[in-house]
Design an enzyme around this catalytic site. Structure first.
Site, mmCIF file in Angstrom:
data_model
loop_
_atom_site.group_PDB
_atom_site.id
_atom_site.type_symbol
_atom_site.label_atom_id
_atom_site.label_comp_id
_atom_site.label_asym_id
_atom_site.label_seq_id
_atom_site.Cartn_x
_atom_site.Cartn_y
_atom_site.Cartn_z
ATOM 1 N N HIS A 306 0.492 2.448 -1.099
ATOM 2 C CA HIS A 306 -0.877 1.951 -1.153
ATOM 3 C C HIS A 306 -1.790 3.089 -1.567
ATOM 4 O O HIS A 306 -1.570 4.230 -1.175
ATOM 5 C CB HIS A 306 -1.297 1.421 0.229
ATOM 6 C CG HIS A 306 -2.487 0.527 0.154
ATOM 7 N ND1 HIS A 306 -3.770 1.022 0.119
ATOM 8 C CD2 HIS A 306 -2.584 -0.814 0.076
ATOM 9 C CE1 HIS A 306 -4.607 0.007 0.035
ATOM 10 N NE2 HIS A 306 -3.926 -1.114 0.004
ATOM 11 N N ASP A 363 1.949 -6.827 1.583
ATOM 12 C CA ASP A 363 2.744 -7.791 0.821
ATOM 13 C C ASP A 363 4.224 -7.775 1.143
ATOM 14 O O ASP A 363 4.966 -8.642 0.688
ATOM 15 C CB ASP A 363 2.579 -7.513 -0.686
ATOM 16 C CG ASP A 363 1.170 -7.792 -1.137
ATOM 17 O OD1 ASP A 363 0.650 -8.846 -0.764
ATOM 18 O OD2 ASP A 363 0.588 -6.950 -1.837
HETATM 19 N N1 ACO Z 1 8.114 2.677 -5.039
HETATM 20 C C1 ACO Z 1 8.549 3.882 -5.488
HETATM 21 N N2 ACO Z 1 7.743 4.917 -5.763
HETATM 22 C C2 ACO Z 1 6.432 4.723 -5.586
HETATM 23 C C3 ACO Z 1 5.897 3.514 -5.111
HETATM 24 C C4 ACO Z 1 6.795 2.471 -4.835
HETATM 25 N N3 ACO Z 1 6.358 1.293 -4.388
HETATM 26 N N4 ACO Z 1 4.550 3.598 -5.024
HETATM 27 C C5 ACO Z 1 4.254 4.837 -5.425
HETATM 28 N N5 ACO Z 1 5.381 5.525 -5.759
HETATM 29 C C6 ACO Z 1 5.480 6.932 -6.185
HETATM 30 C C7 ACO Z 1 5.016 7.106 -7.624
HETATM 31 O O1 ACO Z 1 6.094 6.976 -8.524
HETATM 32 C C8 ACO Z 1 4.440 8.507 -7.579
HETATM 33 O O2 ACO Z 1 5.512 9.404 -7.571
HETATM 34 P P1 ACO Z 1 5.322 10.855 -8.321
HETATM 35 O O3 ACO Z 1 4.235 11.546 -7.567
HETATM 36 O O4 ACO Z 1 6.669 11.500 -8.203
HETATM 37 O O5 ACO Z 1 4.937 10.536 -9.739
HETATM 38 C C9 ACO Z 1 3.790 8.583 -6.191
HETATM 39 O O6 ACO Z 1 4.544 7.662 -5.380
HETATM 40 C C10 ACO Z 1 2.318 8.219 -6.177
HETATM 41 O O7 ACO Z 1 2.183 6.926 -6.791
HETATM 42 P P2 ACO Z 1 0.915 6.424 -7.571
HETATM 43 O O8 ACO Z 1 1.324 5.412 -8.598
HETATM 44 O O9 ACO Z 1 0.101 7.597 -8.042
HETATM 45 O O10 ACO Z 1 0.119 5.714 -6.414
HETATM 46 P P3 ACO Z 1 -1.113 4.750 -6.624
HETATM 47 O O11 ACO Z 1 -2.030 5.027 -5.498
HETATM 48 O O12 ACO Z 1 -1.673 4.847 -8.002
HETATM 49 O O13 ACO Z 1 -0.473 3.306 -6.512
HETATM 50 C C11 ACO Z 1 0.303 1.279 -5.667
HETATM 51 C C12 ACO Z 1 -0.577 2.499 -5.401
HETATM 52 C C13 ACO Z 1 -0.124 0.599 -7.002
HETATM 53 C C14 ACO Z 1 0.100 0.268 -4.543
HETATM 54 C C15 ACO Z 1 1.785 1.751 -5.749
HETATM 55 O O14 ACO Z 1 2.162 2.315 -4.516
HETATM 56 C C16 ACO Z 1 2.725 0.613 -6.136
HETATM 57 O O15 ACO Z 1 2.926 0.373 -7.341
HETATM 58 N N6 ACO Z 1 3.335 -0.086 -5.128
HETATM 59 C C17 ACO Z 1 4.178 -1.230 -5.416
HETATM 60 C C18 ACO Z 1 3.305 -2.441 -5.746
HETATM 61 C C19 ACO Z 1 2.643 -2.997 -4.496
HETATM 62 O O16 ACO Z 1 3.283 -3.188 -3.465
HETATM 63 N N7 ACO Z 1 1.328 -3.313 -4.636
HETATM 64 C C20 ACO Z 1 0.557 -3.923 -3.538
HETATM 65 C C21 ACO Z 1 -0.497 -2.959 -3.049
HETATM 66 S S1 ACO Z 1 -1.359 -3.645 -1.690
HETATM 67 C C22 ACO Z 1 -2.405 -4.735 -2.353
HETATM 68 O O17 ACO Z 1 -2.862 -4.665 -3.447
HETATM 69 C C23 ACO Z 1 -2.726 -5.861 -1.529
#
Ligand code: ACO
Length: 429
Positions: A306, A363
């Site tokens: 998140h 979720d």
């Molecule tokens: N699985 C694996 N790796 C992940 C995940 C994940 N779900 N989420 C983040 N990471 C990793 C990224 O690859 C990144 O790694 P790095 O630093 O080695 O490059 C690091 O964690 C940071 O990730 P970001 O993409 O910069 O985090 P951001 O804050 O932009 O994204 C998000 C947040 C979109 C929720 C992300 O965690 C994600 O894609 N999760 C899966 C989708 C999801 O469940 N969305 C629902 C969110 S809640 C809502 O909207 C109600």
């Protein structure tokens, strides 16, 4: 004395006020930055940017705290109803008995959509995604309520809020009925908000069904837990659109579109698809996790991570308990729940997830409850939208009432070609 932050650049120093919120959050107010320095800030994805000062929802992502108007989410999920919580979020205070009764009466009075709107459903192909129908129909609803699209006085605003909240579930259920080719079911005056939605979703002219109270309560709690979440993608969209003084319905319709994406509200669908894939392929959980951690695979563990929570999402904790309760009440054993539990168990100990502070979000388990209740997967994000509506309305109102309100208009750093001369088509390489 108020705090100041100093920026030093090119031998000059500039001072900017530090704004302190009621929960001691601190922000540097850079409103004068461009005028004074000629520069802007760059924050791709807005992780460090406060877009507004708001009184609605407080989140502490490090500690996993979520409060609506000061009330902890756990207390509201335990003791309140979605309608009472919606009132709180929109108007700032828990309603008195009289206020709640008045709000409920308005919801009942406005539960039907205009009969002419029913014909609009005929124009969509059967395969139309319900989120597309929802967004289009909310905008259409504004055409039928022109006096309410800019609700200036409190009574009109109350009525517009009630109409939107009440009718959004009528539209959502009708969109579903249309997608499966069933006749649209009218709402009933004698059912609660959530029972009415389930009635419109599952009943048929030849089949009366009364939802199990445990299911009704679990769904009501899901709506409460989704009701607001400060400046997320869809709420920021509602504020952005509303800042141009676009009407309430148009702004909320835009919020529905923003919520649709799989990185936002669409994640509840993506979680179930992921769990189904694991189940059907028979892939082992450790293998799957290895793939997720492989950067080249560009895969994510959906329902994890998140932007704000760097700890357990407090909503996920509650939904996980509710998931156990609903499945055992309905006597359902879902293999997807077992897979989800195993994924969580491994992820919370795995250094990849621990170092990046990735925990289950709202979720991860909500889709499993909705599946158990019989909600079709293409309706999951629609349910999220119904739940989020009070937050969108409250944020639209905050923008609309703010004396400092200005149109939201970020800037950019241009990095494209510098000036070049037009070349006639015949002379191009
Ligand atoms: N699985 C694996 N790796 C992940 C995940 C994940 N779900 N989420 C983040 N990471 C990793 C990224 O690859 C990144 O790694 P790095 O630093 O080695 O490059 C690091 O964690 C940071 O990730 P970001 O993409 O910069 O985090 P951001 O804050 O932009 O994204 C998000 C947040 C979109 C929720 C992300 O965690 C994600 O894609 N999760 C899966 C989708 C999801 O469940 N969305 C629902 C969110 S809640 C809502 O909207 C109600």
């Amino acid at each position: 004395m108020s705090e100041k932050a100093t920026l030093t650049y090119d031998g000059k120093s500039y001072e900017y006020p530090v704004i302190v919120g009621t929960e001691n959050e601190r922000a540097i107010d850079i409103a004068q930055l461009r005028a004074q320095t000629g520069m802007i800030t760059l924050d791709d994805g807005y992780s460090n940017t406060g877009s507004c000062v708001s009184n609605i929802t407080f989140i502490d992502g490090e500690q996993g705290i979520l409060r609506y108007r000061g009330y902890p989410i756990e207390q509201l999920a335990e003791h309140s109803t979605f309608i009472e919580t919606a009132y709180l979020i929109i108007f700032g205070e828990l309603p008195t008995e009289k206020q709640l009764a008045e709000f409920r009466n308005l919801l009942v009075e406005h539960m039907f959509i205009h009969e002419a709107m029913r014909h609009h459903f005929e124009g969509f192909p059967a395969s139309a995604p319900p989120m597309a129908i929802l967004s289009a129909m909310i905008n259409t609803m504004g055409c039928f309520d022109p006096l309410l699209t800019q609700p200036e006085d409190p009574a009109r605003f109350l009525e517009a809020s009630a109409r939107l909240i009440s009718r959004v579930r009528t539209i959502a259920a009708a969109a579903y009925k249309k997608s499966v080719g069933d006749p649209i079911i009218y709402p009933r005056f004698d059912l609660s908000y959530t029972a009415n939605f389930l009635h419109m979703l599952f009943c048929k002219p030849n089949r009366i069904c009364r939802p199990d109270p445990a299911v009704e309560r679990a769904m009501d709690q899901i709506f409460i837990l989704h009701a607001d979440h400060e400046q997320n993608c869809s709420t920021s969209t509602v504020r952005m659109v509303g800042s141009s003084q676009a009407n309430l319905y148009a702004s909320v319709a835009a919020g529905v579109c923003a919520l649709w994406g799989p990185l936002h509200g669409g994640a509840n669908v993506a979680v179930i698809e992921m769990l189904e894939n694991i189940h059907q392929s028979g892939e082992t959980i450790p293998n799957f996790m290895t793939k997720i951690k492989d950067k080249k695979a560009h895969a994510r563990l959906m329902g994890f991570g998140h932007r704000v929570y760097k700890n357990y999402d407090p909503r996920a904790k509650f939904i996980k308990q509710s998931c156990d309760a609903v499945l055992s009440k309905l006597g359902i054993k879902d293999p997807l729940l077992d897979i989800a539990l195993q994924l969580e168990e491994i992820a919370v100990k795995d250094p990849y997830f621990v170092e990046r502070k990735l925990y289950p979000n709202v979720d991860f388990y909500s889709g499993i409850i909705m599946r158990a209740v019989g909600i079709p997967m293409n309706m999951f994000t629609v349910l999220f939208a119904i739940g989020r509506l009070p937050g969108w309305i409250a944020n639209w109102r905050e923008v609309h009432l703010s004396p400092q309100a200005r149109i939201y208009r970020p800037r950019q750093v241009y990095n494209g070609p510098t000036v070049r001369q037009y070349v006639p088509i015949g002379a191009r390489a």
